[in-house]
Design a protein around this motif. Structure first.
Motif, PDB file in Angstrom:
ATOM      1  N   ARG A 120      -9.507 -21.459 -54.103  1.00 21.82           N
ATOM      2  CA  ARG A 120     -10.148 -20.715 -53.020  1.00 21.82           C
ATOM      3  C   ARG A 120     -10.580 -21.704 -51.943  1.00 21.82           C
ATOM      4  NH1 ARG A 120     -11.910 -15.827 -51.919  1.00 21.82           N
ATOM      5  NH2 ARG A 120     -13.793 -15.503 -50.739  1.00 21.82           N
ATOM      6  N   ARG A 121     -10.391 -21.303 -50.705  1.00 23.51           N
ATOM      7  CA  ARG A 121     -10.813 -22.121 -49.574  1.00 23.51           C
ATOM      8  C   ARG A 121     -11.890 -21.373 -48.805  1.00 23.51           C
ATOM      9  NH1 ARG A 121      -9.696 -27.150 -50.431  1.00 23.51           N
ATOM     10  NH2 ARG A 121      -7.679 -27.279 -51.348  1.00 23.51           N
ATOM     11  N   SER A 122     -12.928 -22.074 -48.398  1.00 25.15           N
ATOM     12  CA  SER A 122     -13.961 -21.429 -47.619  1.00 25.15           C
ATOM     13  C   SER A 122     -13.601 -21.490 -46.138  1.00 25.15           C
ATOM     14  CB  SER A 122     -15.313 -22.090 -47.873  1.00 25.15           C
ATOM     15  OG  SER A 122     -15.250 -23.460 -47.561  1.00 25.15           O
ATOM     16  N   SER A 123     -14.073 -20.530 -45.383  1.00 26.16           N
ATOM     17  CA  SER A 123     -13.763 -20.421 -43.964  1.00 26.16           C
ATOM     18  C   SER A 123     -14.198 -21.668 -43.213  1.00 26.16           C
ATOM     19  CB  SER A 123     -14.452 -19.210 -43.363  1.00 26.16           C
ATOM     20  OG  SER A 123     -13.991 -18.048 -43.970  1.00 26.16           O
ATOM     21  N   GLY A 124     -13.305 -22.185 -42.362  1.00 23.41           N
ATOM     22  CA  GLY A 124     -13.635 -23.287 -41.484  1.00 23.41           C
ATOM     23  C   GLY A 124     -13.772 -24.632 -42.146  1.00 23.41           C
ATOM     24  N   LYS A 125     -13.558 -24.756 -43.431  1.00 20.48           N
ATOM     25  CA  LYS A 125     -13.742 -26.029 -44.109  1.00 20.48           C
ATOM     26  C   LYS A 125     -12.451 -26.527 -44.719  1.00 20.48           C
ATOM     27  CE  LYS A 125     -18.525 -25.407 -44.782  1.00 20.48           C
ATOM     28  NZ  LYS A 125     -19.674 -26.118 -45.054  1.00 20.48           N
ATOM     29  N   VAL A 167       6.204 -32.042 -42.982  1.00 24.74           N
ATOM     30  CA  VAL A 167       5.299 -31.754 -41.875  1.00 24.74           C
ATOM     31  C   VAL A 167       5.145 -33.067 -41.130  1.00 24.74           C
ATOM     32  CG1 VAL A 167       2.975 -31.045 -41.206  1.00 24.74           C
ATOM     33  CG2 VAL A 167       4.132 -29.913 -43.120  1.00 24.74           C
ATOM     34  N   SER A 168       5.571 -33.095 -39.870  1.00 20.90           N
ATOM     35  CA  SER A 168       5.592 -34.353 -39.122  1.00 20.90           C
ATOM     36  C   SER A 168       4.352 -34.571 -38.270  1.00 20.90           C
ATOM     37  CB  SER A 168       6.849 -34.427 -38.243  1.00 20.90           C
ATOM     38  OG  SER A 168       6.889 -33.329 -37.350  1.00 20.90           O
ATOM     39  N   ALA A 169       3.541 -33.546 -38.089  1.00 12.46           N
ATOM     40  CA  ALA A 169       2.311 -33.701 -37.308  1.00 12.46           C
ATOM     41  C   ALA A 169       1.318 -32.630 -37.738  1.00 12.46           C
ATOM     42  CB  ALA A 169       2.598 -33.583 -35.820  1.00 12.46           C
ATOM     43  N   LEU A 170       0.034 -32.974 -37.676  1.00 11.17           N
ATOM     44  CA  LEU A 170      -1.035 -32.033 -37.976  1.00 11.17           C
ATOM     45  C   LEU A 170      -2.247 -32.442 -37.165  1.00 11.17           C
ATOM     46  CD1 LEU A 170      -2.133 -29.700 -39.840  1.00 11.17           C
ATOM     47  CD2 LEU A 170      -3.051 -31.547 -41.261  1.00 11.17           C
ATOM     48  N   LYS A 171      -2.887 -31.456 -36.521  1.00 10.41           N
ATOM     49  CA  LYS A 171      -4.124 -31.767 -35.814  1.00 10.41           C
ATOM     50  C   LYS A 171      -5.057 -30.568 -35.859  1.00 10.41           C
ATOM     51  CE  LYS A 171      -2.731 -30.561 -31.114  1.00 10.41           C
ATOM     52  NZ  LYS A 171      -2.630 -31.009 -29.748  1.00 10.41           N
ATOM     53  N   PRO A 172      -6.350 -30.852 -36.001  1.00 14.80           N
ATOM     54  CA  PRO A 172      -7.328 -29.769 -35.945  1.00 14.80           C
ATOM     55  C   PRO A 172      -7.497 -29.321 -34.499  1.00 14.80           C
ATOM     56  CG  PRO A 172      -8.441 -31.872 -36.242  1.00 14.80           C
ATOM     57  CD  PRO A 172      -6.959 -32.145 -36.277  1.00 14.80           C
ATOM     58  N   THR A 173      -7.770 -28.054 -34.313  1.00 14.14           N
ATOM     59  CA  THR A 173      -8.045 -27.509 -32.983  1.00 14.14           C
ATOM     60  C   THR A 173      -9.392 -26.795 -33.040  1.00 14.14           C
ATOM     61  OG1 THR A 173      -6.983 -25.378 -33.407  1.00 14.14           O
ATOM     62  CG2 THR A 173      -5.569 -27.171 -32.580  1.00 14.14           C
ATOM     63  N   GLU A 174      -9.865 -26.318 -31.907  1.00 15.43           N
ATOM     64  CA  GLU A 174     -11.138 -25.597 -31.880  1.00 15.43           C
ATOM     65  C   GLU A 174     -11.071 -24.311 -32.695  1.00 15.43           C
ATOM     66  OE1 GLU A 174     -12.658 -24.951 -27.974  1.00 15.43           O
ATOM     67  OE2 GLU A 174     -12.582 -27.068 -27.453  1.00 15.43           O
ATOM     68  N   LYS A 207      -8.911 -20.745 -38.517  1.00 16.28           N
ATOM     69  CA  LYS A 207      -9.796 -21.536 -39.387  1.00 16.28           C
ATOM     70  C   LYS A 207      -9.702 -21.141 -40.853  1.00 16.28           C
ATOM     71  CE  LYS A 207     -13.026 -22.970 -35.901  1.00 16.28           C
ATOM     72  NZ  LYS A 207     -14.392 -23.028 -35.419  1.00 16.28           N
ATOM     73  N   GLU A 208      -9.271 -19.918 -41.120  1.00 13.43           N
ATOM     74  CA  GLU A 208      -9.102 -19.471 -42.503  1.00 13.43           C
ATOM     75  C   GLU A 208      -7.746 -19.877 -43.075  1.00 13.43           C
ATOM     76  OE1 GLU A 208     -10.387 -17.244 -40.080  1.00 13.43           O
ATOM     77  OE2 GLU A 208     -12.358 -17.879 -40.773  1.00 13.43           O
ATOM     78  N   GLY A 209      -6.883 -20.471 -42.246  1.00 15.29           N
ATOM     79  CA  GLY A 209      -5.572 -20.907 -42.708  1.00 15.29           C
ATOM     80  C   GLY A 209      -4.478 -19.872 -42.551  1.00 15.29           C
ATOM     81  N   ASP A 210      -4.785 -18.764 -41.883  1.00 18.86           N
ATOM     82  CA  ASP A 210      -3.763 -17.740 -41.660  1.00 18.86           C
ATOM     83  C   ASP A 210      -2.924 -18.097 -40.441  1.00 18.86           C
ATOM     84  OD1 ASP A 210      -4.533 -16.061 -43.809  1.00 18.86           O
ATOM     85  OD2 ASP A 210      -6.200 -15.303 -42.603  1.00 18.86           O
ATOM     86  N   LEU A 211      -1.611 -17.918 -40.561  1.00 24.90           N
ATOM     87  CA  LEU A 211      -0.704 -18.200 -39.463  1.00 24.90           C
ATOM     88  C   LEU A 211      -0.924 -17.183 -38.350  1.00 24.90           C
ATOM     89  CD1 LEU A 211       2.901 -19.359 -39.714  1.00 24.90           C
ATOM     90  CD2 LEU A 211       2.387 -17.459 -38.210  1.00 24.90           C
TER      91      LEU A 211
END
Length: 109
Positions: free
Chosen positions: A19-24, A49-56, A87-91
């Motif tokens: 389980r993943r918590s929202s935003g974390k 996966v060649s690139a990953l970055k967090p966004t707002e 933030k929940e990981g949904d596409l």
């Protein structure tokens, strides 16, 4: 990615019981989430996966996918897809940003 990636259910649990918590979300979790959901949509397994970055609003990942297998393998057609997750990981969106042959060297600076 050879292993089947866990998919997310509506209740936030993944099919493997984690389980993943929202935003974390952590980077590794975001990579698995982006690759797994793109695989479900395209019906093709991501190679990396060649690139990953967090966004707002979540995460943005560039995922490499084999689009057309050819012989020799260096002439196979690859594609880069930009995947946007909330933030929940949904596409929430994806687009193909590049197509190239596997043996091609990127000359962009």
């Amino acid at each position: 990615m050879q292993d089947r990636l866990p998919s997310r259910r509506r209740d936030g649990d993944t099919t493997d019981g984690s389980r993943r918590s929202s935003g974390k979300g952590k980077a590794a979790w975001a990579i698995r989430s982006a690759a797994g959901q793109l695989q479900e949509l395209l019906g093709r397994a991501p190679e990396s996966v060649s690139a990953l970055k967090p966004t707002e609003t979540g995460w943005e990942a560039d995922v490499e996918v084999l689009e057309l297998e050819r012989v020799p393998a260096t002439t196979s057609v690859m594609a880069t897809y930009r995947v946007t997750l909330d933030k929940e990981g949904d596409l929430v969106g994806y687009e193909r940003t590049r197509r190239y042959t596997r043996g091609q060297i990127d000359r962009r600076g």
